[in-house]
Design a protein around this motif. Structure first.
Motif, mmCIF file in Angstrom:
data_model
loop_
_atom_site.group_PDB
_atom_site.id
_atom_site.type_symbol
_atom_site.label_atom_id
_atom_site.label_comp_id
_atom_site.label_asym_id
_atom_site.label_seq_id
_atom_site.Cartn_x
_atom_site.Cartn_y
_atom_site.Cartn_z
ATOM 1 N N GLY A 38 3.004 -34.553 69.172
ATOM 2 C CA GLY A 38 1.906 -33.356 69.211
ATOM 3 C C GLY A 38 0.932 -33.773 70.377
ATOM 4 O O GLY A 38 0.574 -32.931 70.997
ATOM 5 N N ALA A 39 0.894 -35.142 70.660
ATOM 6 C CA ALA A 39 0.040 -35.541 71.777
ATOM 7 C C ALA A 39 0.495 -34.693 73.037
ATOM 8 O O ALA A 39 -0.610 -34.611 73.968
ATOM 9 C CB ALA A 39 0.187 -36.892 71.799
ATOM 10 N N TYR A 40 1.621 -34.647 73.303
ATOM 11 C CA TYR A 40 2.114 -33.781 74.596
ATOM 12 C C TYR A 40 1.331 -32.705 74.634
ATOM 13 O O TYR A 40 0.996 -32.290 75.745
ATOM 14 C CB TYR A 40 3.592 -33.720 74.665
ATOM 15 C CG TYR A 40 4.499 -34.785 74.533
ATOM 16 C CD1 TYR A 40 4.103 -35.941 75.116
ATOM 17 C CD2 TYR A 40 5.818 -34.709 74.085
ATOM 18 C CE1 TYR A 40 5.262 -37.214 75.338
ATOM 19 C CE2 TYR A 40 6.707 -35.867 74.078
ATOM 20 C CZ TYR A 40 6.340 -36.972 74.796
ATOM 21 O OH TYR A 40 7.291 -37.929 74.818
ATOM 22 N N VAL A 41 1.211 -31.817 73.669
ATOM 23 C CA VAL A 41 0.841 -30.397 73.691
ATOM 24 C C VAL A 41 -1.072 -30.747 73.695
ATOM 25 O O VAL A 41 -1.442 -30.120 74.576
ATOM 26 C CB VAL A 41 0.852 -29.663 72.315
ATOM 27 C CG1 VAL A 41 0.357 -28.253 72.416
ATOM 28 C CG2 VAL A 41 2.486 -29.640 72.249
ATOM 29 N N ASN A 42 -1.541 -31.464 72.883
ATOM 30 C CA ASN A 42 -2.911 -31.633 72.682
ATOM 31 C C ASN A 42 -3.618 -31.942 74.016
ATOM 32 O O ASN A 42 -4.506 -31.580 74.583
ATOM 33 C CB ASN A 42 -3.096 -32.541 71.598
ATOM 34 C CG ASN A 42 -2.571 -31.953 70.393
ATOM 35 O OD1 ASN A 42 -2.345 -30.909 70.080
ATOM 36 N ND2 ASN A 42 -2.415 -32.978 69.498
ATOM 37 N N VAL A 43 -2.865 -33.053 74.577
ATOM 38 C CA VAL A 43 -3.432 -33.801 75.941
ATOM 39 C C VAL A 43 -3.210 -32.657 77.097
ATOM 40 O O VAL A 43 -4.180 -32.706 78.001
ATOM 41 C CB VAL A 43 -2.815 -35.150 76.206
ATOM 42 C CG1 VAL A 43 -3.416 -35.670 77.333
ATOM 43 C CG2 VAL A 43 -2.907 -36.170 74.925
ATOM 44 N N ALA A 44 -1.989 -32.138 77.053
ATOM 45 C CA ALA A 44 -1.979 -31.166 78.269
ATOM 46 C C ALA A 44 -2.923 -30.071 78.117
ATOM 47 O O ALA A 44 -3.199 -29.564 79.228
ATOM 48 C CB ALA A 44 -0.288 -30.491 78.177
ATOM 49 N N MET A 45 -3.098 -29.296 76.904
ATOM 50 C CA MET A 45 -3.873 -28.332 76.903
ATOM 51 C C MET A 45 -5.505 -29.043 76.958
ATOM 52 O O MET A 45 -6.011 -28.129 77.790
ATOM 53 C CB MET A 45 -3.844 -27.680 75.357
ATOM 54 C CG MET A 45 -2.610 -26.986 75.159
ATOM 55 S SD MET A 45 -2.180 -25.562 76.236
ATOM 56 C CE MET A 45 -3.503 -24.529 75.503
ATOM 57 N N ARG A 46 -5.780 -29.891 76.279
ATOM 58 C CA ARG A 46 -7.025 -30.270 76.636
ATOM 59 C C ARG A 46 -7.775 -30.745 77.758
ATOM 60 O O ARG A 46 -8.931 -30.759 78.317
ATOM 61 C CB ARG A 46 -7.687 -31.133 75.469
ATOM 62 C CG ARG A 46 -7.500 -30.503 74.027
ATOM 63 C CD ARG A 46 -8.886 -29.944 73.494
ATOM 64 N NE ARG A 46 -8.721 -29.177 72.137
ATOM 65 C CZ ARG A 46 -8.841 -29.789 71.230
ATOM 66 N NH1 ARG A 46 -9.517 -31.019 71.140
ATOM 67 N NH2 ARG A 46 -8.706 -29.151 69.970
ATOM 68 N N GLU A 63 12.130 -30.747 73.479
ATOM 69 C CA GLU A 63 13.182 -31.263 72.504
ATOM 70 C C GLU A 63 12.811 -32.242 71.422
ATOM 71 O O GLU A 63 12.760 -32.177 70.184
ATOM 72 C CB GLU A 63 14.485 -31.584 73.197
ATOM 73 C CG GLU A 63 15.762 -31.903 72.194
ATOM 74 C CD GLU A 63 15.926 -30.750 71.325
ATOM 75 O OE1 GLU A 63 15.873 -29.500 71.688
ATOM 76 O OE2 GLU A 63 16.060 -31.134 70.298
ATOM 77 N N GLN A 64 12.088 -33.229 72.072
ATOM 78 C CA GLN A 64 11.359 -34.141 71.072
ATOM 79 C C GLN A 64 10.699 -33.491 70.130
ATOM 80 O O GLN A 64 10.525 -34.030 68.924
ATOM 81 C CB GLN A 64 10.700 -35.260 71.835
ATOM 82 C CG GLN A 64 11.420 -36.263 72.454
ATOM 83 C CD GLN A 64 10.612 -37.446 73.320
ATOM 84 O OE1 GLN A 64 9.801 -36.670 74.112
ATOM 85 N NE2 GLN A 64 10.908 -38.466 73.084
ATOM 86 N N LEU A 65 9.651 -32.585 70.352
ATOM 87 C CA LEU A 65 8.811 -31.939 69.663
ATOM 88 C C LEU A 65 9.202 -30.894 68.512
ATOM 89 O O LEU A 65 8.786 -31.231 67.444
ATOM 90 C CB LEU A 65 7.715 -31.127 70.601
ATOM 91 C CG LEU A 65 6.359 -31.551 70.587
ATOM 92 C CD1 LEU A 65 5.625 -31.078 71.786
ATOM 93 C CD2 LEU A 65 5.481 -31.347 69.489
ATOM 94 N N LEU A 66 10.375 -30.485 68.900
ATOM 95 C CA LEU A 66 11.090 -29.503 68.278
ATOM 96 C C LEU A 66 12.032 -30.057 67.273
ATOM 97 O O LEU A 66 12.147 -29.497 66.059
ATOM 98 C CB LEU A 66 11.444 -28.287 68.990
ATOM 99 C CG LEU A 66 10.410 -27.379 69.552
ATOM 100 C CD1 LEU A 66 10.869 -26.341 70.630
ATOM 101 C CD2 LEU A 66 9.428 -26.700 68.519
#
Ligand SMILES: Nc1nc2c(ncn2[C@@H]2O[C@H](COP(=O)(O)OP(=O)(O)OP(=O)(O)O)[C@@H](O)[C@H]2O)c(=O)[nH]1
Ligand SMILES: [Mg+2]
Length: 435
Positions: free
Chosen positions: A393-401, A429-432
């Motif tokens: 999840g860090a991929y999304v959180n860090v990219a967004m923030r 793919e890793q995330l899903l």
């Protein structure tokens, strides 16, 4: 009309006296703060003077009257009074009197649409008072602390309304969409992003004419949304004109190991002459660790002991076209360490700063670290230890923030093999995963 004044310490106290003496039809005409008792103005107690009135012949109250009869309680008084504190307010009463708080007016429509019966009137006063509590008034905003607390209240209310709206929407979502959101939450994606991603994926399916998408279709759409997001936040490889790269990050995330992996890649695949600098003189073993990699790669290594020493080290490595600088892993919650680190990382021409973050860390902690460094210059993020976690999840959180681009992922202890460029589709793919 019977009018009566009450001197009380808290609004609930006033409410109860008014209810007892004047009955439920009473309305509060006004309230003000006063000082009572004391000696020559000293030791006076802060009180509230509440004027209430009741019509001798109770009748149903026209809407208009209900608007004008609304209490004029300064919100500071109301807030403190309702908090049950004896010091009704910390503001001098003259100020509040000179600058009466503009009260939020209920529109006639709001009043008419409210179905209060006459026996509800005191309760309505209470409601009106609590609404005055949560709406910022001009008389309080002069105090920073109270402004901040009002902001917080508003933020909380906003979040509450948002979460209520989400809840209602969730009810209407197909099961698969709810499962996708749950999966993303389990991956550690922050709730607001998990919700948005699930909703956007569903919307895309609806646009394609499928209102009840199955998991495979939803995954396809979610994957393409994630890939697009990561694509906008990626900076692959090392630019040919980059001469110095500073590696920073918390303790033990894999900075030194990653430097060795990248050095080998740059030497063998990009024909660059790589030199090393380390400022990590806090642990004896730290210099030796990098020296071992340097000797295996047959590369020069310089140790710097102060920010001024860096110039000397760079001159010594003049014939290298890429210098990788290792720094000591520090506690980034300690400002002194961070300042020390910042003074070391001079934004020289052709230099870049890379933050190394372990995917085994919590996203909130990652965010705090990025924040400490963003005051300087942060060009890329490298994620390490992808092999030690099953949540991404860090991929999304860090990219967004943070919007700091991602450049590499490391996934094991093997030097030089366990590193690859960050790939948006792979990350999606890793995330899903198995969803
Ligand atoms: N599983 C796994 N282990 C890694 C990875 N990268 C580094 N490590 C291991 O993590 C440990 C710490 O690595 P270092 O490179 O010394 O970390 P560092 O950030 O330089 O540590 P300090 O200098 O002490 O702050 C070592 O045992 C590495 O082998 C990775 O991608 N996966
Ligand atoms: Mg190290």
């Amino acid at each position: 009309m019977r009018v009566k004044k009450y001197i009380v310490e808290t609004m609930p106290e006033a409410m109860s006296q008014i209810r007892q003496e004047l009955g439920k039809d009473a309305v509060i005409v006004s309230t003000k703060e006063i000082k009572s008792g004391g000696f020559l103005g000293f030791f006076a107690k802060q009180k509230i003077e509440v004027t209430a009135a009741v019509d001798e012949q109770p009748a149903s109250v026209p809407a208009k009257e209900m608007v004008t009869a609304r209490p004029s309680v300064p919100s500071s008084v109301a807030r403190n009074a309702y908090a049950g504190r004896n010091q009704a307010t910390s503001y001098p009463s003259e100020r509040i009197q000179q600058k009466p708080a503009p009260q939020p007016e209920l529109s006639v429509k709001e009043v008419q649409s409210a179905s209060f019966t006459s026996s509800d009137r005191i309760d309505q006063q209470e409601l009106a008072v609590s609404s005055a509590v949560s709406v910022p008034s001009a008389s309080v905003v002069t105090n920073e602390a109270s402004e901040a607390s009002l902001q917080n209240e508003l933020q909380e209310m906003k979040a509450m309304v948002k979460s209520m709206l989400r809840h209602t929407e969730h009810e209407r979502w197909p099961d698969t969409v709810r499962q996708l959101e749950k999966h993303l939450l389990e991956q550690g994606v922050f709730s607001e992003y998990a919700y948005d991603l699930a909703k956007q994926s569903m919307d895309r399916c609806i646009q394609l004419g499928v209102n009840e998408p199955d998991a495979a279709m939803l995954k396809r759409e979610a994957s393409s949304i994630l890939s697009e997001l990561f694509m906008r936040n990626v900076k692959e490889g090392i630019a040919p004109n980059t001469r110095i790269i500073y590696f920073v990050g918390p303790t033990g995330v894999g900075k030194t190991t990653t430097i060795a992996k990248l050095a080998a890649d740059q030497m063998f695949h990009h024909n660059r002459k790589v030199g090393f600098v380390t400022s990590d003189t806090y642990r004896i073993a730290a210099v030796e660790q990098l020296r071992t990699y340097a000797s295996i790669l047959n590369s020069p290594l310089e140790v710097v002991t102060s920010p001024n020493d860096l110039q000397r080290a760079l001159i010594a490595l003049e014939d290298c076209n890429l210098v990788l600088m290792d720094t000591a892993g520090r506690n980034y919650r300690n400002d002194m360490f961070v300042n020390e680190m910042r003074s070391l990382l001079k934004p020289l021409e052709g230099s870049e700063s890379v933050l190394v973050l372990s995917l085994t860390s919590k996203s909130d902690d990652m965010m705090a670290i990025v924040k400490q460094f963003q005051a300087n210059k942060l060009d890329r993020i490298i994620f390490t230890k992808a092999d030690e976690t099953v949540t991404y999840g860090a991929y999304v959180n860090v990219a967004m923030r943070t919007k700091v681009p991602f450049s590499y992922i490391t996934y094991g202890q093997n030097v030089p093999d366990d590193i690859r460029a960050f790939s948006p589709s792979e990350a999606a793919e890793q995330l899903l995963g198995e969803f």
